[in-house]
Scaffold this active site. Sequence first.
Site, mmCIF file in Angstrom:
data_model
loop_
_atom_site.group_PDB
_atom_site.id
_atom_site.type_symbol
_atom_site.label_atom_id
_atom_site.label_comp_id
_atom_site.label_asym_id
_atom_site.label_seq_id
_atom_site.Cartn_x
_atom_site.Cartn_y
_atom_site.Cartn_z
ATOM 1 N N LYS A 1 0.826 -1.219 0.000
ATOM 2 C CA LYS A 1 0.000 0.000 0.000
ATOM 3 C C LYS A 1 0.853 1.259 0.000
ATOM 4 O O LYS A 1 0.574 2.211 -0.713
ATOM 5 C CB LYS A 1 -0.886 0.044 1.258
ATOM 6 C CG LYS A 1 -2.153 -0.723 1.211
ATOM 7 C CD LYS A 1 -2.997 -0.440 2.440
ATOM 8 C CE LYS A 1 -2.184 -0.459 3.700
ATOM 9 N NZ LYS A 1 -2.825 0.036 4.895
ATOM 10 N N ARG B 1 -11.709 0.923 9.929
ATOM 11 C CA ARG B 1 -11.242 -0.390 10.378
ATOM 12 C C ARG B 1 -12.401 -1.283 10.825
ATOM 13 O O ARG B 1 -12.209 -2.481 11.047
ATOM 14 C CB ARG B 1 -10.257 -0.235 11.544
ATOM 15 C CG ARG B 1 -8.929 0.365 11.141
ATOM 16 C CD ARG B 1 -8.052 0.575 12.358
ATOM 17 N NE ARG B 1 -6.840 1.319 12.030
ATOM 18 C CZ ARG B 1 -5.696 0.755 11.711
ATOM 19 N NH1 ARG B 1 -5.592 -0.555 11.646
ATOM 20 N NH2 ARG B 1 -4.636 1.499 11.452
ATOM 21 N N ARG C 1 13.919 -5.648 12.855
ATOM 22 C CA ARG C 1 12.973 -4.881 13.673
ATOM 23 C C ARG C 1 12.043 -5.837 14.406
ATOM 24 O O ARG C 1 11.680 -6.892 13.875
ATOM 25 C CB ARG C 1 12.134 -3.950 12.779
ATOM 26 C CG ARG C 1 12.923 -2.791 12.221
ATOM 27 C CD ARG C 1 12.020 -1.766 11.586
ATOM 28 N NE ARG C 1 10.955 -2.363 10.788
ATOM 29 C CZ ARG C 1 10.333 -1.733 9.808
ATOM 30 N NH1 ARG C 1 10.669 -0.504 9.503
ATOM 31 N NH2 ARG C 1 9.378 -2.314 9.114
ATOM 32 N N ARG D 1 13.414 -9.262 6.133
ATOM 33 C CA ARG D 1 13.992 -7.913 6.142
ATOM 34 C C ARG D 1 14.982 -7.722 7.293
ATOM 35 O O ARG D 1 14.655 -8.026 8.437
ATOM 36 C CB ARG D 1 12.873 -6.857 6.274
ATOM 37 C CG ARG D 1 12.001 -6.769 5.062
ATOM 38 C CD ARG D 1 11.150 -5.522 5.032
ATOM 39 N NE ARG D 1 10.198 -5.385 6.129
ATOM 40 C CZ ARG D 1 9.028 -4.761 6.011
ATOM 41 N NH1 ARG D 1 8.656 -4.229 4.860
ATOM 42 N NH2 ARG D 1 8.221 -4.661 7.044
ATOM 43 N N ARG E 1 -0.171 -9.744 14.136
ATOM 44 C CA ARG E 1 -0.650 -8.569 13.384
ATOM 45 C C ARG E 1 -1.579 -8.991 12.253
ATOM 46 O O ARG E 1 -2.603 -8.347 12.005
ATOM 47 C CB ARG E 1 0.537 -7.788 12.811
ATOM 48 C CG ARG E 1 1.282 -6.959 13.847
ATOM 49 C CD ARG E 1 2.502 -6.295 13.239
ATOM 50 N NE ARG E 1 2.175 -5.095 12.501
ATOM 51 C CZ ARG E 1 2.991 -4.513 11.640
ATOM 52 N NH1 ARG E 1 4.168 -5.021 11.391
ATOM 53 N NH2 ARG E 1 2.621 -3.428 11.003
#
Length: 248
Positions: free
Chosen positions: A47, A122, A194, A161, A205
């Site tokens: 996004k 949401r 991270r 990542r 999540r």
Amino acid sequence: MATPSSSSLNLEDVPSVDLMSELLRRMKCSTKPDKRLILIGPPGSGKGTQSPIIKDEYCLCHLATGDMLRAAVAAKTPRGIKAKEAMDKGELVSDDLVVGIIDEALNKPSCQKGFILDGFPRTVVQAQKLDEMLEKRGVKIDKVLNFAIDDAILEERITGRWIHPSSGRTYHTKFAPPKAPGLDDVTGEPLIQRKDDTPAVLKSRLEAFHKQTEPVIDYYNKKGVVANLPAEKPPKEVTAEVQKVLSS
């Protein structure tokens, strides 16, 4: 009452080249169709890559409700003061207040051709309140862009990542690996991951995202405005899909 020069930018001080380029941009924008869009997608779905491209192509304003709330609190607007009271008590800011802040933002010249909403609504209740507010303005949501992507692909994208903290250089174990595993190419210092990029955090999540947003997608599906984008594809292909959807 504020004088024009004290309340806004003094145009005499703006370089001519900047004025001309803004004038040309606005002239180009005047020929574009109005678009009111909602972007929905899990973390890592792309996004953030597509949003600025859509914004520039269609001359829309980008409305990120978190940033807007913080700006309203900092500016001490009436709604910002109410939002701060809620935050200070550790409460959630009410849906009516958030929709009110969006309503205010839509009066800005940058939102004249429409907007991109990211991170809102949401819940179905928020979607209904947003629709009611837009209805009073005589407009509606034109498209909901659903960045659909398999959780397994997201996991590969995100958990691979790694970053070099002091420079911000990013690597990916599969797509852009460092020359030596776990070490920065330039300094040779160790890379870190991270907290949000670990498999356990990502799993929770994604679960929260699906539970929360699937009813919202269903709500807009019934209105016939949802476009499912193949977000697992490379960014350029997703951009082409977005343009196809928005020109139809």
